[in-house]
Design a protein around this motif. Structure first.
Motif, PDB file in Angstrom:
ATOM      1  N   THR A 101       0.965  -0.908  -0.114  1.00  0.00           N
ATOM      2  CA  THR A 101       0.059   0.564  -0.006  1.00  0.00           C
ATOM      3  C   THR A 101       0.923   1.445  -0.162  1.00  0.00           C
ATOM      4  OG1 THR A 101      -1.773  -1.436   2.062  1.00  0.00           O
ATOM      5  CG2 THR A 101      -1.406   1.304   1.106  1.00  0.00           C
ATOM      6  N   LEU A 102       1.722   1.153   0.900  1.00  0.00           N
ATOM      7  CA  LEU A 102       2.855   2.467   0.734  1.00  0.00           C
ATOM      8  C   LEU A 102       3.611   2.158  -0.114  1.00  0.00           C
ATOM      9  CD1 LEU A 102       3.951   4.357   2.445  1.00  0.00           C
ATOM     10  CD2 LEU A 102       5.792   2.599   3.078  1.00  0.00           C
ATOM     11  N   VAL A 103       4.697   1.923  -1.297  1.00  0.00           N
ATOM     12  CA  VAL A 103       4.833   1.965  -2.424  1.00  0.00           C
ATOM     13  C   VAL A 103       3.376   2.686  -3.469  1.00  0.00           C
ATOM     14  CG1 VAL A 103       5.496   1.021  -4.186  1.00  0.00           C
ATOM     15  CG2 VAL A 103       6.498  -0.260  -2.462  1.00  0.00           C
ATOM     16  N   ALA A 104       2.599   1.413  -3.831  1.00  0.00           N
ATOM     17  CA  ALA A 104       1.088   2.330  -4.360  1.00  0.00           C
ATOM     18  C   ALA A 104       1.115   3.763  -4.106  1.00  0.00           C
ATOM     19  CB  ALA A 104      -0.102   1.738  -4.239  1.00  0.00           C
ATOM     20  N   ALA A 105       1.427   4.138  -3.007  1.00  0.00           N
ATOM     21  CA  ALA A 105       1.150   5.553  -2.169  1.00  0.00           C
ATOM     22  C   ALA A 105       2.138   6.815  -2.778  1.00  0.00           C
ATOM     23  CB  ALA A 105       0.902   5.717  -1.602  1.00  0.00           C
ATOM     24  N   ARG A 106       3.122   5.684  -2.783  1.00  0.00           N
ATOM     25  CA  ARG A 106       4.177   6.955  -2.836  1.00  0.00           C
ATOM     26  C   ARG A 106       4.254   7.254  -4.496  1.00  0.00           C
ATOM     27  NH1 ARG A 106       7.764   9.597  -0.516  1.00  0.00           N
ATOM     28  NH2 ARG A 106       9.407   8.885  -1.604  1.00  0.00           N
ATOM     29  N   LEU A 107       3.635   6.143  -5.582  1.00  0.00           N
ATOM     30  CA  LEU A 107       3.930   6.380  -6.808  1.00  0.00           C
ATOM     31  C   LEU A 107       3.004   7.288  -7.225  1.00  0.00           C
ATOM     32  CD1 LEU A 107       4.331   5.532  -9.752  1.00  0.00           C
ATOM     33  CD2 LEU A 107       2.279   3.695  -9.406  1.00  0.00           C
ATOM     34  N   PHE A 108       1.621   7.587  -6.501  1.00  0.00           N
ATOM     35  CA  PHE A 108       0.485   8.658  -7.052  1.00  0.00           C
ATOM     36  C   PHE A 108       1.235   9.829  -6.400  1.00  0.00           C
ATOM     37  CE2 PHE A 108      -1.670   4.682  -7.898  1.00  0.00           C
ATOM     38  CZ  PHE A 108      -2.357   5.110  -9.107  1.00  0.00           C
ATOM     39  N   GLN A 109       1.457   9.598  -5.495  1.00  0.00           N
ATOM     40  CA  GLN A 109       2.634  11.084  -4.344  1.00  0.00           C
ATOM     41  C   GLN A 109       3.276  11.539  -5.749  1.00  0.00           C
ATOM     42  OE1 GLN A 109       5.100  11.087  -1.106  1.00  0.00           O
ATOM     43  NE2 GLN A 109       4.256  12.789  -0.596  1.00  0.00           N
ATOM     44  N   ALA A 110       4.294  10.755  -6.416  1.00  0.00           N
ATOM     45  CA  ALA A 110       5.334  10.936  -7.206  1.00  0.00           C
ATOM     46  C   ALA A 110       4.329  11.418  -8.429  1.00  0.00           C
ATOM     47  CB  ALA A 110       5.836  10.590  -7.494  1.00  0.00           C
ATOM     48  N   LEU A 111       3.723  10.908  -8.458  1.00  0.00           N
ATOM     49  CA  LEU A 111       2.078  11.492 -10.030  1.00  0.00           C
ATOM     50  C   LEU A 111       2.310  12.941  -9.449  1.00  0.00           C
ATOM     51  CD1 LEU A 111       1.389   7.891 -11.672  1.00  0.00           C
ATOM     52  CD2 LEU A 111       3.306   8.772 -12.013  1.00  0.00           C
ATOM     53  N   GLY A 112       1.631  13.233  -9.085  1.00  0.00           N
ATOM     54  CA  GLY A 112       0.810  13.933  -8.537  1.00  0.00           C
ATOM     55  C   GLY A 112       1.943  15.312  -8.013  1.00  0.00           C
ATOM     56  N   GLY A 113       3.183  14.784  -7.354  1.00  0.00           N
ATOM     57  CA  GLY A 113       4.118  15.908  -6.966  1.00  0.00           C
ATOM     58  C   GLY A 113       4.907  16.687  -8.555  1.00  0.00           C
ATOM     59  N   CYS A 114       5.381  15.799  -9.122  1.00  0.00           N
ATOM     60  CA  CYS A 114       5.970  15.831 -10.155  1.00  0.00           C
ATOM     61  C   CYS A 114       4.980  17.402 -11.049  1.00  0.00           C
ATOM     62  CB  CYS A 114       5.992  15.536 -10.967  1.00  0.00           C
ATOM     63  SG  CYS A 114       4.873  14.694 -12.184  1.00  0.00           S
ATOM     64  N   ALA A 115       4.228  17.676 -11.239  1.00  0.00           N
ATOM     65  CA  ALA A 115       3.223  18.597 -11.756  1.00  0.00           C
ATOM     66  C   ALA A 115       3.708  19.658 -11.116  1.00  0.00           C
ATOM     67  CB  ALA A 115       1.697  18.759 -11.314  1.00  0.00           C
ATOM     68  N   GLY A 116       4.569  19.887  -9.890  1.00  0.00           N
ATOM     69  CA  GLY A 116       5.140  21.459  -9.681  1.00  0.00           C
ATOM     70  C   GLY A 116       6.163  21.577 -10.834  1.00  0.00           C
ATOM     71  N   LEU A 117       6.822  20.837 -10.570  1.00  0.00           N
ATOM     72  CA  LEU A 117       8.309  20.663 -11.396  1.00  0.00           C
ATOM     73  C   LEU A 117       7.978  21.231 -12.742  1.00  0.00           C
ATOM     74  CD1 LEU A 117      10.369  17.301 -10.470  1.00  0.00           C
ATOM     75  CD2 LEU A 117      10.559  19.558  -8.709  1.00  0.00           C
ATOM     76  N   VAL A 118       7.442  20.475 -13.575  1.00  0.00           N
ATOM     77  CA  VAL A 118       7.501  20.918 -14.705  1.00  0.00           C
ATOM     78  C   VAL A 118       6.735  21.723 -14.561  1.00  0.00           C
ATOM     79  CG1 VAL A 118       5.143  19.110 -15.128  1.00  0.00           C
ATOM     80  CG2 VAL A 118       6.823  19.838 -16.617  1.00  0.00           C
ATOM     81  N   LEU A 119       5.477  21.921 -14.426  1.00  0.00           N
ATOM     82  CA  LEU A 119       4.563  23.569 -14.515  1.00  0.00           C
ATOM     83  C   LEU A 119       5.281  25.096 -14.059  1.00  0.00           C
ATOM     84  CD1 LEU A 119       0.458  22.152 -14.553  1.00  0.00           C
ATOM     85  CD2 LEU A 119       2.197  21.795 -16.788  1.00  0.00           C
ATOM     86  N   GLY A 120       5.810  24.327 -13.265  1.00  0.00           N
ATOM     87  CA  GLY A 120       6.169  26.040 -11.936  1.00  0.00           C
ATOM     88  C   GLY A 120       7.112  26.822 -13.300  1.00  0.00           C
ATOM     89  N   ARG A 121       8.569  25.385 -14.344  1.00  0.00           N
ATOM     90  CA  ARG A 121       9.188  26.087 -15.304  1.00  0.00           C
ATOM     91  C   ARG A 121       8.472  26.695 -16.568  1.00  0.00           C
ATOM     92  NH1 ARG A 121      12.840  20.787 -14.897  1.00  0.00           N
ATOM     93  NH2 ARG A 121      14.128  21.683 -13.701  1.00  0.00           N
ATOM     94  N   ALA A 122       6.925  25.742 -16.762  1.00  0.00           N
ATOM     95  CA  ALA A 122       6.310  26.434 -18.174  1.00  0.00           C
ATOM     96  C   ALA A 122       5.627  27.674 -17.665  1.00  0.00           C
ATOM     97  CB  ALA A 122       5.293  25.170 -18.524  1.00  0.00           C
ATOM     98  N   ILE A 123       5.462  28.165 -16.585  1.00  0.00           N
ATOM     99  CA  ILE A 123       4.997  28.863 -15.831  1.00  0.00           C
ATOM    100  C   ILE A 123       5.358  30.000 -16.614  1.00  0.00           C
ATOM    101  CG2 ILE A 123       3.348  30.123 -14.288  1.00  0.00           C
ATOM    102  CD1 ILE A 123       2.582  27.458 -13.449  1.00  0.00           C
ATOM    103  N   VAL A 124       6.783  29.759 -15.754  1.00  0.00           N
ATOM    104  CA  VAL A 124       8.177  31.116 -15.446  1.00  0.00           C
ATOM    105  C   VAL A 124       8.100  31.455 -17.209  1.00  0.00           C
ATOM    106  CG1 VAL A 124      10.101  31.430 -15.384  1.00  0.00           C
ATOM    107  CG2 VAL A 124       8.911  30.445 -13.246  1.00  0.00           C
ATOM    108  N   ARG A 125       8.182  30.691 -17.831  1.00  0.00           N
ATOM    109  CA  ARG A 125       8.957  31.184 -18.957  1.00  0.00           C
ATOM    110  C   ARG A 125       7.966  30.989 -20.043  1.00  0.00           C
ATOM    111  NH1 ARG A 125      10.942  33.076 -21.900  1.00  0.00           N
ATOM    112  NH2 ARG A 125      12.118  32.513 -23.803  1.00  0.00           N
ATOM    113  N   ASP A 126       6.350  30.830 -19.684  1.00  0.00           N
ATOM    114  CA  ASP A 126       5.013  31.644 -20.091  1.00  0.00           C
ATOM    115  C   ASP A 126       5.187  33.231 -20.247  1.00  0.00           C
ATOM    116  OD1 ASP A 126       4.050  29.111 -21.224  1.00  0.00           O
ATOM    117  OD2 ASP A 126       2.773  29.104 -19.892  1.00  0.00           O
TER     118      ASP A 126
END
Length: 411
Positions: A101-126
């Motif tokens: 259960t913990l491994v599955a939760a960590r996977l979804f946590q990463a899939l949610g958390g990576c949104a900030g990494l990529v979109l934060g950069r894109a927003i700056v460049r926009d």
């Protein structure tokens, strides 16, 4: 609750920092608690390591999806969805009753958390011109790089004081606060096309990968920045086994590297209005190349000391910190229609290079030699990538005289 009418506004930089740090903190914040959780769940250490490996996998792969989807549907809705997923997954991890259960939760946590990494950069460049974007991206890149360095310290303090589940509670609370501020304050900065499909995603990535400019800047950026994870991984073994120093000194030495990264970012933020971005890019990475090669020479001569190792790695970190925002700005500027896709592919490349360099450190019997070789090769490949990217950029600009590089490069 209605979203704000923020058309034409720029996103607050402090909010973009908050968005970015959520995903990076969760990467390694859980590491100090692994033995405790293994004991509680009766799981092997290898099984617990999956909670880290799966997170990195989700963090890398998710960026490939968020980037192009944000080009289609907008930065704001994708970021809100990602943060919501991050919060829910964090709570699920805090309530986990078993390792699976913990491994599955960590996977979804990463899939949610990576949104900030990529979109934060894109927003700056926009929303910023190239010069201003470098300054803002320097700060976001610093957050992305120091997050893994600070995370174990924070995680250890929480685990000792409140138990390992408190780590995920704190991460979920951070995500919830970020979600609220994003909903209330973040404008839509992109120009969503409204169309999406597997074919269009593949087409966007194919265009980027077929662009020598983007490929050069992305590979160069990955090799010159996240390759430092190789030394961070090897540091405990180098300090204890080869330098014969107490293990508790590792944290201090790694903190100096983070200081070097911060100094490099500050140098770029200061010089970008005075020095051409191309000169900054090549010059800063040249510092990393010379530092890594010097470290390799010291190791081969058997003259490695604490002062030489930390001093040379500090210079390497300064070069990496100065290079990172310049490389990212160049990569995101290749085609204004594909900023989101470029941010996602660039982030994936960084994570992939970091993971590869980290794994290569385990080869051989000397962690110092392995890390020095990996850093030297990576920095040199980064310099070659930048030369290719800049050369092709100049060639296309000179012959065609406009900024839409990708269609012309692949035609």
């Amino acid at each position: 609750m209605k979203p704000p009418d923020t058309a034409g506004q720029r996103a607050p930089l402090w909010l973009l920092v908050l968005i970015t740090i959520s995903g990076t903190l969760a990467m390694h914040m859980f590491v100090p608690a692994l033995p405790t959780v293994a004991h509680d769940f009766g799981a092997s250490i290898a099984a617990m390591q999956m909670t880290i490996s799966v997170y990195i996998l989700g963090l890398a792969g998710g960026q490939l999806v968020y980037g192009p989807l944000s080009d289609s549907f907008g930065r704001r809705p994708l970021l809100i969805v990602g943060l919501a997923l991050y919060v829910v997954a964090g709570l699920a991890a805090a309530l986990a009753t078993g390792v699976h259960t913990l491994v599955a939760a960590r996977l979804f946590q990463a899939l949610g958390g990576c949104a900030g990494l990529v979109l934060g950069r894109a927003i700056v460049r926009d929303t910023a011109a190239a010069g201003e974007a470098v300054r803002d991206l320097a700060l976001l890149n610093l957050v992305m790089m120091i997050g893994p360095g600070l995370a174990p310290l924070l995680g250890s303090a929480l685990a000792v004081s409140f138990g390992w589940r408190s780590i995920f509670v704190v991460l979920a609370l951070l995500g919830a606060v970020t979600f609220v501020f994003t909903w209330r304050l973040l404008p839509e900065t992109g120009r969503p096309t409204g169309s999406v499909g597997a074919a269009s995603l593949l087409r966007d990535y194919r265009l980027l990968l077929r662009s020598p400019s983007f490929a050069g800047f992305a590979m160069g950026g990955g090799c010159s920045t996240t390759s430092i994870f190789a030394f961070i991984t090897a540091a405990p073994f180098i300090v204890a086994s080869e330098l014969h120093r107490p293990l508790h000194e590792v944290g201090f030495y790694l903190a100096l590297l983070m200081l070097g990264m911060a100094l490099g970012n500050a140098i770029t933020r200061f010089l970008v209005r005075r020095v051409a971005l191309e000169r900054l890019l090549i010059g800063a990475n040249a510092v990393s190349v010379l530092s890594a090669v010097s470290l390799l020479g010291v190791v081969l001569l058997g003259q490695l000391t604490v002062a030489s190792a930390v001093g040379l790695m500090f210079l390497f970190a300064v070069g990496a910190g100065a290079t990172s925002p310049a490389a990212l700005t160049k990569a995101l500027s290749v085609d204004a229609r594909l900023v989101g896709s470029a941010a996602g592919l660039y982030g994936f490349t960084q994570m992939a290079v970091g993971a590869l360099c980290t794994s290569l450190v385990g080869i051989g019997h000397s962690a110092a030699l392995a890390s020095a070789v990996v850093l030297s090769v990576a920095a040199a490949l980064g310099q070659a990538g930048f030369w290719v990217g800049l050369r092709w950029e100049r060639a296309v600009a000179g012959s065609l005289g406009h900024g839409g590089l990708i269609p012309d490069e692949v035609s």
